[in-house]
Every structure is written in structure tokens, then in C-alpha cells.
Design a protein around this motif. Structure first.
Motif, PDB file in Angstrom:
ATOM      1  N   GLU A  27     110.186 -17.945  27.574  1.00  0.00           N
ATOM      2  CA  GLU A  27     108.939 -18.246  28.262  1.00  0.00           C
ATOM      3  C   GLU A  27     108.037 -19.125  27.378  1.00  0.00           C
ATOM      4  OE1 GLU A  27     107.593 -14.752  30.511  1.00  0.00           O
ATOM      5  OE2 GLU A  27     105.585 -15.632  30.335  1.00  0.00           O
ATOM      6  N   ILE A  28     108.102 -18.857  26.058  1.00  0.00           N
ATOM      7  CA  ILE A  28     107.337 -19.703  25.132  1.00  0.00           C
ATOM      8  C   ILE A  28     107.988 -21.076  25.025  1.00  0.00           C
ATOM      9  CG2 ILE A  28     106.563 -19.943  22.749  1.00  0.00           C
ATOM     10  CD1 ILE A  28     106.539 -16.899  22.590  1.00  0.00           C
ATOM     11  N   LEU A  29     109.315 -21.073  24.976  1.00  0.00           N
ATOM     12  CA  LEU A  29     110.073 -22.307  24.777  1.00  0.00           C
ATOM     13  C   LEU A  29     109.829 -23.295  25.915  1.00  0.00           C
ATOM     14  CD1 LEU A  29     111.893 -22.936  22.431  1.00  0.00           C
ATOM     15  CD2 LEU A  29     113.834 -22.171  23.769  1.00  0.00           C
ATOM     16  N   PHE A  30     109.758 -22.791  27.137  1.00  0.00           N
ATOM     17  CA  PHE A  30     109.623 -23.695  28.279  1.00  0.00           C
ATOM     18  C   PHE A  30     108.230 -23.642  28.881  1.00  0.00           C
ATOM     19  CE2 PHE A  30     114.136 -22.730  27.910  1.00  0.00           C
ATOM     20  CZ  PHE A  30     114.581 -24.020  27.647  1.00  0.00           C
ATOM     21  N   SER A  31     107.270 -23.189  28.088  1.00  0.00           N
ATOM     22  CA  SER A  31     105.901 -23.104  28.569  1.00  0.00           C
ATOM     23  C   SER A  31     105.248 -24.476  28.565  1.00  0.00           C
ATOM     24  CB  SER A  31     105.129 -22.166  27.643  1.00  0.00           C
ATOM     25  OG  SER A  31     103.753 -22.274  27.888  1.00  0.00           O
ATOM     26  N   THR A  32     104.209 -24.626  29.412  1.00  0.00           N
ATOM     27  CA  THR A  32     103.416 -25.852  29.375  1.00  0.00           C
ATOM     28  C   THR A  32     102.011 -25.565  28.848  1.00  0.00           C
ATOM     29  OG1 THR A  32     102.716 -25.489  31.639  1.00  0.00           O
ATOM     30  CG2 THR A  32     104.639 -26.882  31.322  1.00  0.00           C
ATOM     31  N   HIS A  33     101.775 -24.333  28.403  1.00  0.00           N
ATOM     32  CA  HIS A  33     100.452 -23.993  27.891  1.00  0.00           C
ATOM     33  C   HIS A  33     100.202 -24.715  26.578  1.00  0.00           C
ATOM     34  CE1 HIS A  33      96.830 -21.706  27.542  1.00  0.00           C
ATOM     35  NE2 HIS A  33      97.185 -21.206  26.385  1.00  0.00           N
ATOM     36  N   HIS A  34      98.962 -25.164  26.355  1.00  0.00           N
ATOM     37  CA  HIS A  34      98.732 -26.051  25.216  1.00  0.00           C
ATOM     38  C   HIS A  34      99.038 -25.392  23.881  1.00  0.00           C
ATOM     39  CE1 HIS A  34      94.655 -24.575  23.906  1.00  0.00           C
ATOM     40  NE2 HIS A  34      94.698 -24.043  25.097  1.00  0.00           N
ATOM     41  N   THR A  35      98.763 -24.078  23.729  1.00  0.00           N
ATOM     42  CA  THR A  35      99.060 -23.490  22.418  1.00  0.00           C
ATOM     43  C   THR A  35     100.556 -23.287  22.237  1.00  0.00           C
ATOM     44  OG1 THR A  35      98.824 -21.233  23.211  1.00  0.00           O
ATOM     45  CG2 THR A  35      96.848 -22.288  22.355  1.00  0.00           C
ATOM     46  N   ASP A  36     101.304 -23.101  23.334  1.00  0.00           N
ATOM     47  CA  ASP A  36     102.757 -22.971  23.209  1.00  0.00           C
ATOM     48  C   ASP A  36     103.388 -24.307  22.840  1.00  0.00           C
ATOM     49  OD1 ASP A  36     102.762 -20.286  23.752  1.00  0.00           O
ATOM     50  OD2 ASP A  36     102.949 -20.570  25.913  1.00  0.00           O
ATOM     51  N   VAL A  37     102.953 -25.381  23.519  1.00  0.00           N
ATOM     52  CA  VAL A  37     103.481 -26.702  23.178  1.00  0.00           C
ATOM     53  C   VAL A  37     103.098 -27.041  21.733  1.00  0.00           C
ATOM     54  CG1 VAL A  37     103.444 -29.143  23.768  1.00  0.00           C
ATOM     55  CG2 VAL A  37     103.434 -27.445  25.572  1.00  0.00           C
ATOM     56  N   GLY A  38     101.864 -26.675  21.374  1.00  0.00           N
ATOM     57  CA  GLY A  38     101.431 -26.905  19.990  1.00  0.00           C
ATOM     58  C   GLY A  38     102.327 -26.172  19.015  1.00  0.00           C
ATOM     59  N   LEU A  39     102.705 -24.943  19.353  1.00  0.00           N
ATOM     60  CA  LEU A  39     103.578 -24.168  18.464  1.00  0.00           C
ATOM     61  C   LEU A  39     104.935 -24.843  18.317  1.00  0.00           C
ATOM     62  CD1 LEU A  39     104.015 -21.490  16.897  1.00  0.00           C
ATOM     63  CD2 LEU A  39     105.033 -20.607  18.993  1.00  0.00           C
ATOM     64  N   LEU A  40     105.465 -25.355  19.453  1.00  0.00           N
ATOM     65  CA  LEU A  40     106.767 -26.031  19.391  1.00  0.00           C
ATOM     66  C   LEU A  40     106.675 -27.266  18.494  1.00  0.00           C
ATOM     67  CD1 LEU A  40     107.884 -25.777  23.111  1.00  0.00           C
ATOM     68  CD2 LEU A  40     108.695 -24.432  21.190  1.00  0.00           C
ATOM     69  N   TYR A  41     105.617 -28.059  18.697  1.00  0.00           N
ATOM     70  CA  TYR A  41     105.404 -29.232  17.845  1.00  0.00           C
ATOM     71  C   TYR A  41     105.352 -28.805  16.380  1.00  0.00           C
ATOM     72  CZ  TYR A  41     104.170 -33.185  20.980  1.00  0.00           C
ATOM     73  OH  TYR A  41     104.178 -34.229  21.865  1.00  0.00           O
ATOM     74  N   LEU A  42     104.646 -27.722  16.117  1.00  0.00           N
ATOM     75  CA  LEU A  42     104.426 -27.288  14.734  1.00  0.00           C
ATOM     76  C   LEU A  42     105.746 -26.875  14.081  1.00  0.00           C
ATOM     77  CD1 LEU A  42     102.310 -26.647  12.583  1.00  0.00           C
ATOM     78  CD2 LEU A  42     102.184 -24.348  13.501  1.00  0.00           C
ATOM     79  N   ILE A  43     106.512 -26.050  14.790  1.00  0.00           N
ATOM     80  CA  ILE A  43     107.778 -25.587  14.210  1.00  0.00           C
ATOM     81  C   ILE A  43     108.728 -26.758  14.036  1.00  0.00           C
ATOM     82  CG2 ILE A  43     109.832 -24.202  14.721  1.00  0.00           C
ATOM     83  CD1 ILE A  43     107.935 -22.110  15.869  1.00  0.00           C
ATOM     84  N   PHE A  44     108.738 -27.656  15.042  1.00  0.00           N
ATOM     85  CA  PHE A  44     109.597 -28.823  14.940  1.00  0.00           C
ATOM     86  C   PHE A  44     109.235 -29.660  13.719  1.00  0.00           C
ATOM     87  CE2 PHE A  44     110.536 -33.235  15.516  1.00  0.00           C
ATOM     88  CZ  PHE A  44     111.850 -33.193  15.922  1.00  0.00           C
ATOM     89  N   SER A  45     107.922 -29.914  13.532  1.00  0.00           N
ATOM     90  CA  SER A  45     107.554 -30.852  12.466  1.00  0.00           C
ATOM     91  C   SER A  45     107.760 -30.228  11.094  1.00  0.00           C
ATOM     92  CB  SER A  45     106.126 -31.355  12.653  1.00  0.00           C
ATOM     93  OG  SER A  45     105.241 -30.280  12.637  1.00  0.00           O
ATOM     94  N   ILE A  46     107.540 -28.918  10.960  1.00  0.00           N
ATOM     95  CA  ILE A  46     107.791 -28.305   9.648  1.00  0.00           C
ATOM     96  C   ILE A  46     109.288 -28.360   9.333  1.00  0.00           C
ATOM     97  CG2 ILE A  46     107.662 -26.167   8.313  1.00  0.00           C
ATOM     98  CD1 ILE A  46     105.068 -25.534   9.704  1.00  0.00           C
ATOM     99  N   THR A  47     110.131 -28.138  10.358  1.00  0.00           N
ATOM    100  CA  THR A  47     111.576 -28.249  10.148  1.00  0.00           C
ATOM    101  C   THR A  47     111.938 -29.660   9.690  1.00  0.00           C
ATOM    102  OG1 THR A  47     111.800 -26.699  11.969  1.00  0.00           O
ATOM    103  CG2 THR A  47     113.810 -27.777  11.222  1.00  0.00           C
ATOM    104  N   ALA A  48     111.356 -30.660  10.373  1.00  0.00           N
ATOM    105  CA  ALA A  48     111.650 -32.048  10.000  1.00  0.00           C
ATOM    106  C   ALA A  48     111.167 -32.340   8.583  1.00  0.00           C
ATOM    107  CB  ALA A  48     110.986 -32.999  10.992  1.00  0.00           C
ATOM    108  N   PHE A  49     110.027 -31.751   8.200  1.00  0.00           N
ATOM    109  CA  PHE A  49     109.482 -31.948   6.852  1.00  0.00           C
ATOM    110  C   PHE A  49     110.469 -31.429   5.807  1.00  0.00           C
ATOM    111  CE2 PHE A  49     106.578 -30.091   3.482  1.00  0.00           C
ATOM    112  CZ  PHE A  49     106.275 -31.293   2.881  1.00  0.00           C
ATOM    113  N   ILE A  50     111.032 -30.255   6.081  1.00  0.00           N
ATOM    114  CA  ILE A  50     111.970 -29.673   5.119  1.00  0.00           C
ATOM    115  C   ILE A  50     113.250 -30.500   5.046  1.00  0.00           C
ATOM    116  CG2 ILE A  50     113.337 -27.603   4.614  1.00  0.00           C
ATOM    117  CD1 ILE A  50     110.207 -27.490   4.217  1.00  0.00           C
ATOM    118  N   MET A  51     113.744 -30.940   6.220  1.00  0.00           N
ATOM    119  CA  MET A  51     114.986 -31.728   6.212  1.00  0.00           C
ATOM    120  C   MET A  51     114.774 -33.077   5.535  1.00  0.00           C
ATOM    121  SD  MET A  51     116.150 -30.701  10.042  1.00  0.00           S
ATOM    122  CE  MET A  51     117.424 -31.923  10.247  1.00  0.00           C
TER     123      MET A  51
END
Lengths: 507, 278
Positions: free
Chosen positions: A13-37
Motif C-alpha cells: 500500500e505504501i509502495l503503490f501509494s500516491t500520497h505525498h509523504t509515501d512518494v517522498g519516502l520512495l524517493y528518499l529510499i531510492f536516492s540513499i540507495t543510489a548514493f551508496i551504490m
């Protein structure tokens, strides 16, 4: 996955949410992962250069592929998504609207990013993040280069969609009782960034298509053998990507404007000068692109125009810095980790800016052009100011996102390691450039000064890498096991924090 | 927004178990990505841009250039040749005048061989010639054809990639005289300052020879006598004018007294060389 107000929701439900804090969370986790890689690639690059000659990579081609993915990843998968992450979290709160203007478009913009990322990380192109022709047209092996082109194309569309959404949310969905001049400077930063993206990105989108048709051989825009002009690509590229430098910078500046007044327990010294400086940066950002191209044989008047255009960014940047200093001055500053990263970032920003003035002075530019000086300069910006501000802001937002507190002690150790590490890496690289080491090289002349400075730089990289590992460990531990935070005032500074109830989706 | 007292509501924070599930989703996604790209790391870097194949196709439509007698026949191993189905040996059926030497130029980024025979099961494999390993970017040692007969067709293949096959056909030696002469090659990548440009850099020819110039680079070049554009004698003895990529030109030496003649490329003046007429 994080703090929930009423009931924990299933993961999908979080993964496919359109709520702004959920999308923000996805962006955040994605970008930290990219930072580490991307950071892991940076470590391998510095380790290869610890000694002259071939060390870690099979050949120079592999080296080119690694630094291309490192650069593309860090710029487009770490810096830009992270700015979107916090924009998503905070903009609707700050303009007092229930969500982004177009929540579904917002989710679409996010989900394009992993697709673009997959193309870049699967292909490992060797075109560098600039993809200058003629190499990128007539030599760069495919399908890696094609995947890079399409990956960037998708990321470009995503950032335009995101930008449109921010502009409309800020200008149209803002609460009618809230004048634009009363919104936080973070809102101004996102507004200016989004407008710059919308204006500049189409140029690069067009040149990517031209690059691709040139590779197919159906056109010859940039192919000298077909009467094209490779320099034209550089103009198109930098017309997008010099403004893009400010697109990277301005969100970080906006984050500092959030943190400094809070941790200094004082209002911003001059709100209006912050707004003026943002708008000035956005305008002069479009008047300086060809300062990347002094060595392409432009005539004297052209170079002068772009030199003046570049120097025009100095007053605007200085306005921000003085504004921050004046805000801190006389305040009761609390040196928690977010503030430590803020102050460290400002110090490094000063170093980067001072180096930038050398680059933009055209007679001096010919000494530093395409040398390690440039590498040191641009990394000092991206790592020094931008990444420091981002890490500080991740810590600042940590209680809001997770409802827990991070380990302050580990964060301060990380700060000092990163601060020292970044100085060792990038100040030394400036000197390496003056000693004549060209950028983007796999090997260097085995003379003692170059060996010594490369080793200092690599040593700094290892310190910074360890600090990044500590950062991830701190985040991973604290999300699961950290102490529950006081949601009203998690840093105990007596200032207002964000409304955590926004995290409950309304749709 | 809410009308009730939110402070009284419970706050659910992530449990370690739930957080580990989240990390697992990220980890599995990355592992799948790595499982795709690691085995394909080299494949993603194997094909030259289509525009170069276009240039090759145009080139092969033209009648094959007359190979110079007592010279060298070059056979190119294309970049990406190791991938099955890609063009490999070019020309695939080379017409080699008797007495010529054959050199294979490996433009691919993996090693190859050119070994006579139809494949590794051929009992005569490698009997006529075998270049042994040609490393990426290198040329094979010259294979002499003087022991072969006119009309011979010799099949050969790559021992490492047996699906790469080609053949050579021995033709009569081109008649000597004015048409024959030394060859001057503009190497691929010559336009980049510091790269090797003309091969040979210093060429010796007899008066009356016709020097065959071939441009293997993908940008235009010229071969112009003189030391540079400021030389008042620039272009006095010979000037090929623009030679297009993959094009060729010739220099007639019959009006040149013996001596040495520096030459350069008008487009890239740092490309210089010398012709000595004896």
C-alpha cells in the motif's frame, strides 16, 4: 514501513501509494540507495588511482564505464531524487494543501526514475556524464550508450513532470490566506528549481534525440564526417546543465534555510534577500553555460560575456551565505548533527566558490581546464555543500519520517570523518590539477608529487567511505531500534516541527 | 485538518521485523539487477554504433580497391566480431595477389586468431597458416603467400570463436610498373592529436611510383606537401585535396626530383610525415 498514525499499512500500500509523504519516502529510499551504490564506485575509482598503473580494473575502458555510471548516478539518481523527496514531504505542508496538485502524476514521475536508473546501471556506458560527440556517436559501444541515452531521456521527462507538479502545487494550490512572500524559503527554492528544470530540460531532451539519430547514422547534427558540429552539442548540453548546477544547488540552499533558523533559535535575518538571491541565481544560471567551453575556440567577446555572466552568480551566492551567517550570529545555536553538517557545508561551499572564481577567469581557466582541478572543484560543490546539506537534512527529517531518533553520537563521528575526508580528497585534487594531472584518466605519471597527492586523496576517500558506511548503519539501526522521538520538538530546541499527522493518507 | 485531538491517538512506529522486510525488498531488487548486468557486462559494450556499420556498408558497395602488388593485404577484424552474427572478417573473401603479405588487424576488444582450415575438427587446421593470438588493437604477424598457387582458395577461422570464418583467394600478382607503388595509410583515430597518424610516417618511394593513400579514419584528411599552412611551398609538389573517410587517393611522383618532401594534413596540421624519393 515507517511511522504510522492510525494503523500500520501493508507494504504494497505504501509502495503503490500516491500520497505525498509515501512518494517522498520512495524517493528518499531510492536516492540513499543510489548514493551508496555510486559511492561504492567512487571508492573503486580512488582505489584504482592509489598507485599509478593498472590496479583494480581490467583496462581503461572499464574505468571509463565505472566513472560514467558514478557521475550519472550521483547527479541524477542521488541529488535530484533527494531534492524531490523532501519537496514531496514538505511542499504540501508548507503551502497548506492536502497533497501535491496531481498525486498520480507525482507517483508516475517517481516510478520513471527506477526505470531510467535500471537502464544506466545495466548498460555501463563509457560516454562520461557529458556524452560529448564525436566519441559518443561514432565510437562508444552499444547497447550501453543507447541505454544511457534512453535512461537520461526517461529521467529528464520524470524531472519535468515533477517540476510541473511542484510549480502548480506552489502557485495554484497554496492556501488563499498564505501569500507567496510568507511561504518558507524552502518553498521558494523548490519553485525556482522547478521552473529552471522546465525551461532548461527540453534542450537536453532534444539533443539526446539528436545524439541517438546521429548514432543510427540517419542524421549528422554532431558528426563531423557528415558535416555536423560537435561543439553545437556542447552548447545544447551546457545550456541545460549549467542551469542544472543550480538545480542541484538551490534545493540544498533551501534546506539550509530550514535548518539554520531552527537550530539558531532565531528568525531568518533577511527573508527578502533570500528570495532575491534565489531569483537572481535562477536568471544568471542561464547566462553562463559556455564557461564550460572556453577551450573550444570561442572568440574573446563571447568568452567575456560568459565570464561576466558567471561572476554574476557570486553576489547571489554570497547573499545566501551572509544571510546564514547573520541568522546564526547572536543566536543560541544548538550544534546537533543537522547543524554540524550545515556549518561544515557552508565552509566547504566557500572553498568551492573560491575555486570557481579561478575557473571562470578565462586566462586561468586554460590552466585548470580538463585537469583534476575541475574534478576537485565540482566535487567540492556536490559533496561539500550539497551532500552535506542533504545528509544534515536527512537527520533533521529523521524523526518526522520514522518517529524515532537517530544516534547523535554516531552522526557527529560521521560528520567529522566526512568533513576531514572531503577536505583531504578534494582540496588535494585541486593541487593535482595544478600539477597537471588530467581528469578521467586511469593512470598517471609515476612521479613522487603525483603519487603522494593521489594517495592523500584516496586516503580521504576511504575515510569518507567509512563515514558513509556509518551513516547507513546509523539509519538502518535507528529506523528499527531508535528511541521514540518527541514528535512535537524532537531536537528540544523549542521551535515548531512539522505536523506528523500528515503521514496518514487521506486517499 | 483533523478536528479531534491527535495527541491522544496511538503512534505506530516501524517494528524491526517490518523494517527488515523493507530492506529485503530493496536487497532482492538489487540482487535481481546484479544478476542481470554482471553476466552481460561485456555484451553491453560489444556493438559499434550503427553509424559505423552504415559507413562499412557503403564502402563494400564500391568496387574493392585494387590491392597493390608486392604490398600488404589488410583484413580487418571488426569491433564486436566476437558476438555471433556480427560482421567479423572484412573483407570476408579477400582477393590476395600472389606474393602479397596478409595482415589481420584486430579492432575488437577481445583476442582473435586467423587459422587456416574450416574449424577445429579439420585435420589440416593451421597447416597453411596460423596467426596465433592477435590481441585487441594489434595486428597479426604478416602471413606470406609466396608458397601458394594462383586460384587457391583457403578457408580460415578464429580458434577462439569458431563461428567467425572467412576465406582468401589468391589472384595473379598485379603487373608491375607505374600502377604499383608503396602505400600510405591514414590510421583510424589519426585526427586526435598525439595518436599515430600516417603509416609509415616516413615513406620511401622510387621516382615514378604512384603512392596509394587510404584514409581509414572516420573524418576527412588531406596529404599536402609542405611543413604547414604557413609554408609558402605548401601543396607545390602534391596535394590530394580532401580524402573522405574510407576514401583513397594517389600521389604521382613522376615530376618530383629525388629528395625528401615533408607533408601534412591541411585539416589537422599536427599530422605530419615525410616522403623520400630515391
Amino acid at each position: 514501513m515507517v511511522l504510522e498514525v492510525k494503523r500500520p499499512r501493508p507494504m504494497w500500500e505504501i509502495l503503490f501509494s500516491t500520497h505525498h509523504t509515501d512518494v517522498g519516502l520512495l524517493y528518499l529510499i531510492f536516492s540513499i540507495t543510489a548514493f551508496i551504490m555510486g559511492g561504492a564506485l567512487a571508492m573503486s575509482i580512488r582505489t584504482e588511482l592509489f598507485l599509478p598503473g593498472q590496479q583494480l580494473f581490467a583496462d581503461s575502458n572499464t574505468f571509463h564505464r565505472v566513472f560514467t555510471v558514478h557521475g550519472t548516478d550521483m547527479l541524477f539518481l542521488w541529488v535530484m531524487p533527494l531534492a524531490s523527496a523532501f519537496g514531496n514531504y514538505l511542499i504540501p505542508i508548507m503551502v497548506r494543501y492536502q497533497d501535491m496538485a496531481w498525486p498520480k502524476l507525482n507517483a508516475v514521475a517517481f516510478w520513471m526514475v527506477p526505470v531510467g536508473a535500471a537502464l544506466i546501471w545495466m548498460g555501463w556506458a563509457d560516454v562520461t556524464w557529458n556524452a560529448y560527440p564525436p566519441y559518443s556517436i561514432i565510437r562508444a559501444p552499444g547497447p550501453a550508450a543507447e541505454m544511457w541515452i534512453f535512461g537520461l531521456k526517461i529521467l529528464g521527462i520524470s524531472s519535468v513532470l515533477g517540476g510541473v507538479n511542484f510549480v502548480v502545487t506552489i502557485l495554484k494550490m497554496k492556501h488563499p490566506d498564505l501569500p507567496l512572500m510568507k511561504t518558507p524559503l524552502f518553498v521558494w527554492a523548490q519553485l525556482v528549481t522547478s521552473l529552471m528544470l522546465i525551461v532548461s530540460m527540453p534542450t537536453f531532451a532534444a539533443s539526446l534525440i539528436m545524439l541517438y539519430t546521429d548514432r543510427l547514422g540517419v542524421s549528422g547534427f554532431f558528426n563531423p564526417a557528415m558535416g555536423g558540429d560537435p561543439i553545437a552539442y556542447q552548447h545544447l548540453f551546457w545550456f541545460t546543465f549549467h542551469p542544472e548546477v543550480y538545480v542541484f544547488l538551490i534545493p540544498a540552499v533551501g534546506m539550509l534555510y530550514e535548518m539554520i533558523p531552527k537550530f539558531s533559535r532565531k528568525p531568518i535575518y533577511s527573508y527578502a534577500s533570500g528570495v532575491i538571491a534565489f531569483v537572481m541565481l535562477a536568471i544568471v544560471g542561464f547566462a553562463s553555460w559556455a564557461h564550460h567551453m572556453y577551450a573550444t575556440g570561442m572568440n574573446f567577446s563571447e568568452k567575456t560575456v560568459f565570464m561576466v555572466g558567471t561572476l554574476a552568480a557570486v553576489p547571489a551566492s554570497a547573499m545566501h551565505v551572509f544571510n546564514w551567517l547573520a541568522t546564526m550570529w547572536g543566536g543560541r545555536v544548538k550544534f546537533a548533527a543537522p547543524m554540524a553538517f550545515t556549518i561544515g557545508g557552508i565552509i566547504l561551499f566557500f572553498g568551492a566558490g573560491a575555486g570557481g572564481i579561478v575557473n571562470t577567469a578565462m586566462p586561468l581557466d586554460f590552466l585548470t581546464h580538463d585537469s583534476y582541478w575541475v574534478v576537485g572543484h565540482m566535487h567540492l560543490f556536490l559533496m561539500g555543500l550539497i551532500t552535506f546539506a542533504f545528509i544534515g537534512f536527512i537527520y533533521y527529517m529523521f524523526p518526522f519520517i520514522t518517529g524515532r531518533t537517530y544516534s547523535e553520537k554516531a552522526a557527529m563521528v560521521q560528520f567529522w570523518m566526512m568533513f576531514i575526508g572531503v577536505i583531504l580528497i578534494f582540496f588535494t585534487q585541486h593541487l593535482l590539477g595544478l600539477y597537471g594531472q588530467p581528469r578521467r584518466t586511469f593512470d598517471y605519471v609515476p612521479v613522487p608529487p603525483l603519487i603522494m597527492m593521489n594517495q592523500i586523496s584516496t586516503f580521504g576517500a576511504w575515510i569518507t567511505g567509512s563515514a558513509a558506511a556509518l551513516f547507513v548503519a546509523n539509519l538502518v539501526y535507528s529506523v528499527g531500534w531508535g528511541k521514540p522521538a518527541d514528535m512535537k520538538d524532537p531536537f528540544h530546541i523549542g521551535e515548531q516541527y512539522y505536523d506528523y499527522r500528515r503521514k496518514e493518507p487521506h486517499h | 485538518m483533523s478536528t479531534h485531538h491527535d495527541d491522544e491517538e496511538p503512534i505506530y512506529r516501524t517494528t524491526p521485523k517490518r523494517w527488515m522486510q523493507g530492506l529485503l525488498i530493496i536487497g532482492i531488487t538489487l540482487a535481481i539487477g546484479a544478476a542481470i548486468f554482471v553476466p552481460n557486462f561485456d555484451n553491453m559494450y560489444a556493438n559499434p554504433p550503427p553509424v559505423t556499420r552504415l559507413a562499412q556498408a557503403q564502402q563494400s558497395q564500391q568496387p574493392p580497391a585494387q590491392p597493390a602488388a608486392a604490398g600488404t593485404t589488410q583484413i580487418i577484424i571488426h569491433s564486436g566480431a566476437a558476438v555471433k552474427g556480427n560482421p567479423n572478417f572484412d573483407p570476408n573473401d579477400a582477393q590476395v595477389p600472389l606474393g602479397n603479405k596478409i595482415v589481420w588487424v584486430n579492432q575488437d576488444n577481445v583476442p582473435h586468431t586467423a587459422t587456416s582450415g574450416t574449424g577445429s575438427s579439420d585435420p589440416n587446421s593451421g597447416k597453411v597458416f596460423d596467426t596465433t593470438i592477435i590481441n585487441p588493437g594489434e595486428s597479426s604477424k604478416p602471413v606470406d603467400t609466396k608458397d601458394m598457387k594462383v586460384g587457391d582458395t583457403i578457408a580460415y577461422y578464429c580458434q577462439i570463436h569458431p563461428y567467425m570464418t572467412g576465406k582468401i583467394t589468391i589472384t595473379a600478382a598485379a603487373s608491375g610498373g607505374a600502377a604499383s607503388g608503396p602505400a600510405l595509410t591514414i590510421l583510424s583515430g589519426a585526427a586526435v592529436k598525439g595518436n599515430p597518424n600516417f603509416q609509415p610516417d616516413e615513406l620511401t618511394a622510387k621516382k615514378g611510383d604512384t603512392i596509394q593513400v587510404t584514409n581509414q579514419d572516420n573524418v576527412p584528411h588531406t596529404v599536402t606537401s609542405g611543413t604547414g599552412s604557413s609554408d609558402p611551398d605548401s601543396g607545390k609538389y602534391f596535394d590530394t585535396k580532401i580524402i573522405d573517410p574510407s576514401g583513397s587517393a594517389s600521389i604521382d611522383t613522376s615530376n618530383m626530383p629525388s629528395g625528401s618532401y615533408p607533408f601534412y594534413c591541411q585539416i589537422h596540421p599536427y599530422m605530419t610525415g615525410k616522403i623520400t624519393i630515391t
